[in-house]
Motif scaffolding. Structure first.
Motif, mmCIF file in Angstrom:
data_model
loop_
_atom_site.group_PDB
_atom_site.id
_atom_site.type_symbol
_atom_site.label_atom_id
_atom_site.label_comp_id
_atom_site.label_asym_id
_atom_site.label_seq_id
_atom_site.Cartn_x
_atom_site.Cartn_y
_atom_site.Cartn_z
ATOM 1 N N PRO A 199 -29.509 55.334 24.522
ATOM 2 C CA PRO A 199 -28.901 56.122 23.446
ATOM 3 C C PRO A 199 -29.931 56.649 22.454
ATOM 4 C CG PRO A 199 -27.701 54.075 23.805
ATOM 5 C CD PRO A 199 -28.986 53.954 24.574
ATOM 6 N N ASP A 251 -30.670 58.948 18.620
ATOM 7 C CA ASP A 251 -30.134 59.283 17.299
ATOM 8 C C ASP A 251 -30.541 60.672 16.836
ATOM 9 O OD1 ASP A 251 -29.105 56.546 16.747
ATOM 10 O OD2 ASP A 251 -31.239 56.042 16.833
ATOM 11 N N ALA A 305 -24.493 65.859 21.354
ATOM 12 C CA ALA A 305 -23.552 64.741 21.237
ATOM 13 C C ALA A 305 -23.342 64.351 19.772
ATOM 14 C CB ALA A 305 -24.092 63.540 22.011
ATOM 15 N N PRO A 306 -22.161 63.861 19.419
ATOM 16 C CA PRO A 306 -21.879 63.451 18.040
ATOM 17 C C PRO A 306 -22.834 62.368 17.529
ATOM 18 C CG PRO A 306 -19.854 63.610 19.306
ATOM 19 C CD PRO A 306 -20.978 63.752 20.279
ATOM 20 N N SER A 307 -23.401 61.581 18.448
ATOM 21 C CA SER A 307 -24.301 60.502 18.032
ATOM 22 C C SER A 307 -25.656 61.011 17.550
ATOM 23 C CB SER A 307 -24.523 59.542 19.201
ATOM 24 O OG SER A 307 -25.108 60.217 20.305
ATOM 25 N N ARG A 314 -27.728 62.437 15.052
ATOM 26 C CA ARG A 314 -27.535 62.631 13.612
ATOM 27 C C ARG A 314 -28.412 63.735 13.036
ATOM 28 N NH1 ARG A 314 -28.484 56.867 11.111
ATOM 29 N NH2 ARG A 314 -29.913 56.625 12.877
ATOM 30 N N SER A 336 -34.329 55.548 13.495
ATOM 31 C CA SER A 336 -33.877 56.487 14.531
ATOM 32 C C SER A 336 -34.695 56.368 15.811
ATOM 33 C CB SER A 336 -33.974 57.929 14.018
ATOM 34 O OG SER A 336 -33.060 58.171 12.984
ATOM 35 N N GLY A 373 -26.644 62.761 24.377
ATOM 36 C CA GLY A 373 -26.710 61.707 23.361
ATOM 37 C C GLY A 373 -27.522 60.516 23.835
#
Length: 459
Positions: free
Chosen positions: A324, A326, A354-356, A358, A409, A444
């Protein structure tokens, strides 16, 4: 006697041999930036020394400048404005050409030097930045130096050097779809170590290298310093001369036989040779805290130094793809040219990150690249996908204490270094090609860009 390209340039520029065996080399071009330029010029002025030939010295604001739209001299880095204003004043006093903060030709030094035709085949070019080796893509002997060496080069037009050894890296065959010059250089470093080129000038050759366009060649040479080489270079060819033709500081034509002589002679000997099969190269992603700690995107994390595993927070045996993320970053002197942006935009078009994720940024390598990208509508593609579109600079590749990613991150980045804290304190960076950054931002998580290459082929 048959000579390598390096030997031809070295011998042409050698002035004298010192009693200690080093060589005094003539320096054709010096490029400064605001991080160190003002200090060097200020010390020279204090000692009553002047730039020997201001026409051969250039400076740019790139390392500390903010990249936010509407920027000025003010920076997020504490004290950064002073670097900018002092460099401007010092360059004016010395009569040096300066590409200022919002000059239409401003950009990262290793991007704008080729854009302007300042680097040329066969020249010697130095700058107080380790990635000056980028410009070896044009058949120049270009390398990074310290500030005191920059002063010496500006005052005398020379530098004293120990003659480096020579290495040829042949990358033969053809790259597979979705594989890039960034993957080529990461493969070399991962296979032969971050110190594999120490003490050498590396000439890149072979079918896969000559097939690259000039911007990809710059990416390849850019990370020769991560291989610990003095520099990397590629023999100039028709692509080189076509790229440079018509540039502001380039000659009117390259018809003189001298330009065509800048190639390694048949039978010339190198101190070391390495061969790599281009067809075996896959998209690469770094996993640790050194560029040598990189593996194919579909591989597992190997066993490495405990500190690297601890910092990057990945155990040996973990699958790299699917890790994953950030944040995502596209930029730097490695991968921020128009072709890099086009390839990343091709993957992002019609898709969202992806929403993840940031924070996602695109920082063009120069304002000329920015204008070209906007003329092609690439900025709208990036923005529609969820990336922020910026001005040109070294933003978040060289962390100077200003802007950063959210604390802790994990970032997929098209930059050149994944050292601890390179993109900010505690930031965990995975370096990769712009295509891999784009694919990973959509997922993401670290993702294989070849899936998108297969989609294009199928379409």
């Amino acid at each position: 006697m048959a000579k390598t390209l390096f030997e031809k340039i070295w011998d042409t520029h050698a002035i004298a041999t010192t009693a200690g065996g080093s060589t005094l080399i003539a320096i054709d071009r010096v490029f400064l930036h605001e991080r160190t330029g003002a200090a060097a010029l200020k010390r020279m002025a204090e000692m009553g020394r002047k730039v020997r030939d201001p026409a051969r010295v250039f400076a740019v604001m790139d390392h500390i400048v903010d990249t936010r739209i509407g920027r000025g001299d003010g920076t997020l880095m504490q004290g950064g404005e002073g670097f900018i204003t002092e460099t401007r004043a010092a360059c004016c006093e010395a009569g040096i050409t300066l590409f200022d903060v919002n000059d239409r030709d401003q950009g990262i030094v290793h991007v704008i030097s080729p854009e302007q035709g300042i680097v040329l085949p066969g020249v010697t070019l130095v700058a107080p930045d380790s990635h000056t080796c980028t410009q070896g893509a044009f058949g120049a002997l270009a390398w990074g130096i310290g500030s005191s060496e920059a002063e010496h080069a500006m005052v005398t037009g020379t530098l004293r050097l120990e003659r480096p050894k020579t290495m040829r890296v042949r990358i033969h065959g053809a790259l597979s779809p979705g594989v890039t010059a960034k993957d080529m250089i990461l493969t070399l470093i991962s296979q032969h170590g971050a110190g594999g080129g120490a003490g050498h000038v590396v000439e890149f050759a072979g079918e896969a290298v000559t097939a690259l366009d000039m911007e990809a060649r710059m990416t390849l040479c850019n990370m020769a310093t991560e291989f610990s080489a003095m520099t990397g270079l590629i023999a100039p060819d028709a692509k080189t001369f076509e790229y440079l033709s018509g540039r502001t500081y380039a000659p009117d034509d390259f018809g003189d036989p001298y330009w065509r002589s800048l190639a390694t002679d048949e039978g010339a000997a190198f101190d070391c040779e390495i061969a790599i099969d281009a067809s075996a190269i896959a998209p690469m992603v770094s996993w640790g805290t050194s560029p040598e700690q990189a593996v194919p995107v579909d591989a597992s994390v190997p066993q490495g130094p405990a500190r690297a595993h601890d910092y990057i927070d990945l155990d040996a045996g973990a699958r790299l793809a699917g890790t994953p993320l950030d944040a995502a970053f596209i930029g730097s002197c490695t991968n921020s040219r128009i072709s890099d942006l086009r390839r990343a935009a091709r993957i992002l078009e019609g898709r969202r990150i992806a929403p993840s994720i940031r924070k996602a940024l695109v920082v063009p390598g120069s304002l000329a690249v920015k204008r070209q990208a906007e003329a092609e509508g690439l900025d709208k593609v990036f923005e529609a996908a969820g990336f922020e579109w910026r001005m040109s600079g070294c933003s978040l590749c060289f962390y100077a204490g200003g802007e950063g990613f959210p604390e802790g991150s994990r970032v997929i980045s098209s930059t050149n270094r994944n050292f601890e804290g390179r993109q900010g304190p505690g930031i965990r960076t995975h370096i990769a090609s712009p295509e891999t950054v784009a694919a990973s931002a959509i997922a993401g998580a670290i993702a294989d860009p070849r899936e998108y290459a297969r989609e294009e082929q199928a379409a």
